[in-house]
Design an enzyme around this catalytic site. Structure first.
Site, short mmCIF file in Angstrom:
data_model
loop_
_atom_site.label_atom_id
_atom_site.label_comp_id
_atom_site.label_asym_id
_atom_site.label_seq_id
_atom_site.Cartn_x
_atom_site.Cartn_y
_atom_site.Cartn_z
N GLU A 269 7.70 -4.78 2.30
CA GLU A 269 8.91 -4.57 3.10
C GLU A 269 9.90 -5.89 3.14
O GLU A 269 9.83 -6.49 4.14
CB GLU A 269 8.55 -4.24 4.41
CG GLU A 269 7.85 -2.86 4.82
CD GLU A 269 7.51 -2.62 6.23
OE1 GLU A 269 7.76 -3.38 7.01
OE2 GLU A 269 7.19 -1.44 6.47
N GLU B 279 3.25 3.47 3.76
CA GLU B 279 3.02 3.38 5.21
C GLU B 279 3.69 4.67 5.85
O GLU B 279 4.85 4.97 5.46
CB GLU B 279 3.68 2.08 5.75
CG GLU B 279 2.62 0.88 5.36
CD GLU B 279 3.39 -0.09 6.23
OE1 GLU B 279 4.08 -0.16 7.26
OE2 GLU B 279 2.96 -1.42 5.66
O1 IFM Z 1 2.80 -2.87 11.48
C1 IFM Z 1 4.02 -2.89 10.80
C2 IFM Z 1 3.29 -3.06 9.16
O2 IFM Z 1 2.84 -4.47 9.08
C3 IFM Z 1 4.73 -3.20 8.28
N1 IFM Z 1 5.18 -1.86 8.45
C4 IFM Z 1 5.61 -1.41 9.75
C5 IFM Z 1 4.39 -1.46 10.73
C6 IFM Z 1 4.57 -0.81 12.13
O3 IFM Z 1 5.72 -1.74 12.60
#
Ligand code: IFM
Length: 468
Positions: free
Chosen positions: A163, A365
C-alpha cells in the site's frame, strides 16, 4: 462459483500488527515503535509492543491456520528485525525467527507469501530522511537481498511493498500514520517515487538472489470503482473513474484530501513503465524529480498484480462522457472503520485491473472490521463478517468465471490485531484475540471460510444476501 484448481486460499497479517517482541530478539526500532510512544497518536495510546505475541506463539497460530484449511499465508518481514539500522549489520536472530515460521508453515502444508515492507521503516533510516532520501531504494534492495538469500530456498511467492498510497498519504500527508509527517503534495509524490524505485530495485534484488524460480508482485491499494448499473455507459464511466487521477479535492474527508488516493499513478509505473497522463496533468505543479532511467528500474517484469480491495466508489455516467460519484443509499451497511460494503467491487476491481495491466490478479487483502462479542458460550458468531466474506468472494468468482486470471485471495486478517492509529479498537480477524490472556478463538467466519476453501468456492453458489 469454483476457482481454478491452483487458486491460493489464504489469509494475511503484518509483522508490527501481530508479532509483538518489539524490543526483543535484537530487533531495531521502527518508525511505528517511536510513533506509538508519542502521546495522542494512537487510540488510547495503544501500541504494538506485544500485540498478539505472535513472535512467541507462532506455532499455535500456524496450527489454527491449518485447522481453517488455509493453503497460503501472507505475512510481512520486519525490516528492523533483520537489519536493526536498516542497512549494514544483519540480525541473525531475526532471520532465524522467519526461518522457523516458514518451516512451520511448510510443515502444515501452507504456502508462505512474504511481503518485504508493511510500513516498519527502521528508525535510523527515518533519521536519514526516510522515503525522501534518494538512497533509500538502494537500502531496500540490500535488505531484499538478505531476506531472499535466507528464505527463497523455501519461499516462492514475494510481494515487495504494501500500500504505497498509505505510506505516502497517511505517513507523509495527513500524519495519521508513522512517521506522522504533514508534507506538501510535491514531497509526498517525491517520497512515493522513491517507494516505486524501491519496489523496482527490490524486485531486481529478489530475482538476483532467488535460489529457485519465484513469483513477484506488489500490493498497492486497489482504489477501484463499480458502476451503478450494468449499462455500457456506467461500466465505461466506472472504468474511467478507476484509473483517473484527480487533483486534491476539499470535498473529500480530511485524510483523503491530499490527492494521492488513486490506482493509476502507482500501478502504471510498475506495470506500464510510465506515469499516467491524467496524473501528469493533475499533479503538474507538484511532480517529483526523476532521473533518466528511473522508469526502467520501476518497470520490472512482474508475475501478478496484488491489490488490497476493501470497498469502492459507486459511479454513474454523466451522459457526456464523464462520470459522477454517488453516495450510497441511506442506511447502507458500513464497517466499524466507516467503510461502505459493496461486495461486487471485487468483480469490477479485478476486471478493470486485469483489462488494463493484463496480469493475474491476487486479492492480497480484503476483509472487514465488525464488533465481535463473545456469546455466553464464549463463541463469536460474526455474521456480518460471514456475509462480507461470502459476498465478496462471489464477486471474485464471477471475475474468474469470465476468464479473468484469478490467482489467489487473502482474507484480512488471520487474527485480530493492532490496527495502526486505531489501536486495538478494530477487529479484522477470522480468529478472535483476547489481548489480556492471548487466548485465540476461531470465529464463525473462520469455520465458514474453512468450508468454502474445502469446496474450492463451490459452496458460494446461491442467491446474494447483500443487495446494494
Ligand atoms: O490493517 C490494515 C493493513 O495493515 C493494511 N491494509 C488495510 C488493513 C485494514 O485497515
Amino acid at each position: 462459483m469454483e476457482f481454478p484448481k491452483t487458486f491460493a486460499w489464504g489469509a494475511g497479517a503484518s509483522s508490527y500488527q501481530i508479532e509483538g517482541a518489539a524490543f526483543d530478539g535484537g530487533k531495531g526500532l521502527s518508525i511505528w515503535d517511536k510513533f506509538c510512544q508519542s502521546p495522542g497518536k494512537t487510540y488510547h495510546g495503544q501500541r504494538g509492543d506485544v500485540a498478539c505475541d505472535h513472535y512467541n506463539r507462532f506455532e499455535g497460530d500456524v496450527a489454527l491456520m491449518k485447522e481453517i484449511g488455509l493453503q497460503a499465508y501472507r505475512f510481512s518481514v520486519s525490516w528492523p528485525r533483520i537489519m536493526p539500522k536498516g542497512y549494514g549489520k544483519v540480525n541473525e536472530e531475526g532471520l532465524d525467527f522467519y526461518d522457523r515460521l516458514v518451516d512451520s508453515l511448510l510443515a502444515a502444508n501452507i504456502d508462505p507469501w512474504i511481503t518485504l515492507y508493511h510500513w516498519e521503516l527502521p528508525w535510523q533510516l527515518h533519521l536519514e530522511g526516510g522515503w525522501l532520501n534518494p538512497s533509500i531504494s538502494d537500502r531496500f534492495a540490500e535488505y531484499a537481498a538478505v531476506v531472499a538469500n535466507r528464505l527463497s530456498d523455501r519461499v516462492t511467492r514475494w510481494i515487495t511493498i504494501n500500500e504505497v498510497q498509505v505510506i505516502v498519504g497517511l505517513g507523509y500527508g495527513s500524519g495519521l500514520h508513522a512517521p506522522g509527517l504533514k508534507l506538501s503534495l510535491h514531497e509526498m509524490l517525491q517520497a512515493g517515487h522513491h517507494v516505486l524505485l524501491a519496489h523496482g530495485k527490490g524486485t531486481q534484488a529478489l530475482r538476483a538472489n532467488a535460489k529457485q524460480p519465484i513469483l513477484i508482485g506488489g500490493a498497492p491499494v486497489g482504489v477501484v470503482a463499480r458502476p451503478l448499473t450494468e449499462s455500457p455507459e456506467d461500466i465505461e464511466a466506472a472504468r474511467m473513474a478507476t484509473f483517473d487521477v484527480t487533483p486534491p479535492k476539499s470535498t473529500e474527508p480530511a485524510e483523503m484530501q491530499n490527492g494521492i488516493w488513486n490506482s493509476a499513478w502507482w500501478m502504471d509505473p510498475m506495470f506500464k513503465g510510465e506515469y499516467p497522463e491524467s496524473g501528469l496533468d493533475a499533479y503538474r505543479e507538484h511532480l517529483p524529480e526523476m532521473a533518466d532511467g528511473d522508469m526502467d528500474i520501476i518497470h520490472q517484469p512482474l508475475d501478478f498484480l496484488g491489490a488490497n480491495i476493501y470497498h469502492g466508489r459507486t459511479i454513474k455516467s454523466d451522459g457526456e462522457g464523464g462520470y459522477s460519484v454517488l453516495n450510497m443509499p441511506d442506511g447502507s451497511p458500513l464497517t466499524t472503520m466507516g467503510w461502505d460494503v459493496v461486495p461486487d467491487v471485487l468483480y469490477w476491481g479485478s476486471k478493470y485491473l486485469y483489462e488494463r495491466y493484463g496480469k493475474p490478479i491476487v486479492v492480497t487483502e480484503n476483509g472487514t472490521a465488525v464488533t465481535d462479542i463473545p456469546d455466553e458460550n464464549g463463541e463469536i458468531i460474526d455474521s456480518a463478517r460471514c456475509s462480507y466474506l461470502k459476498e465478496h468472494l462471489k464477486g471474485f468468482a464471477r471475475a474468474s468465471s469470465e476468464g479473468i486470471d484469478c490467482l489467489g485471495y487473502f482474507h484480512w486478517s488471520i487474527m485480530d490485531n493492532f490496527e495502526w492509529d486505531r489501536g486495538f479498537s478494530q477487529r479484522f480477524g477470522l480468529v478472535y484475540v483476547n489481548y489480556q490472556t492471548q487466548e485465540r478463538i476461531m470465529k464463525q467466519s473462520a469455520k465458514e471460510y474453512r468450508d468454502i476453501i474445502a469446496s474450492n468456492g463451490a459452496l458460494l453458489s446461491g442467491k446474494s444476501s447483500v443487495q446494494v
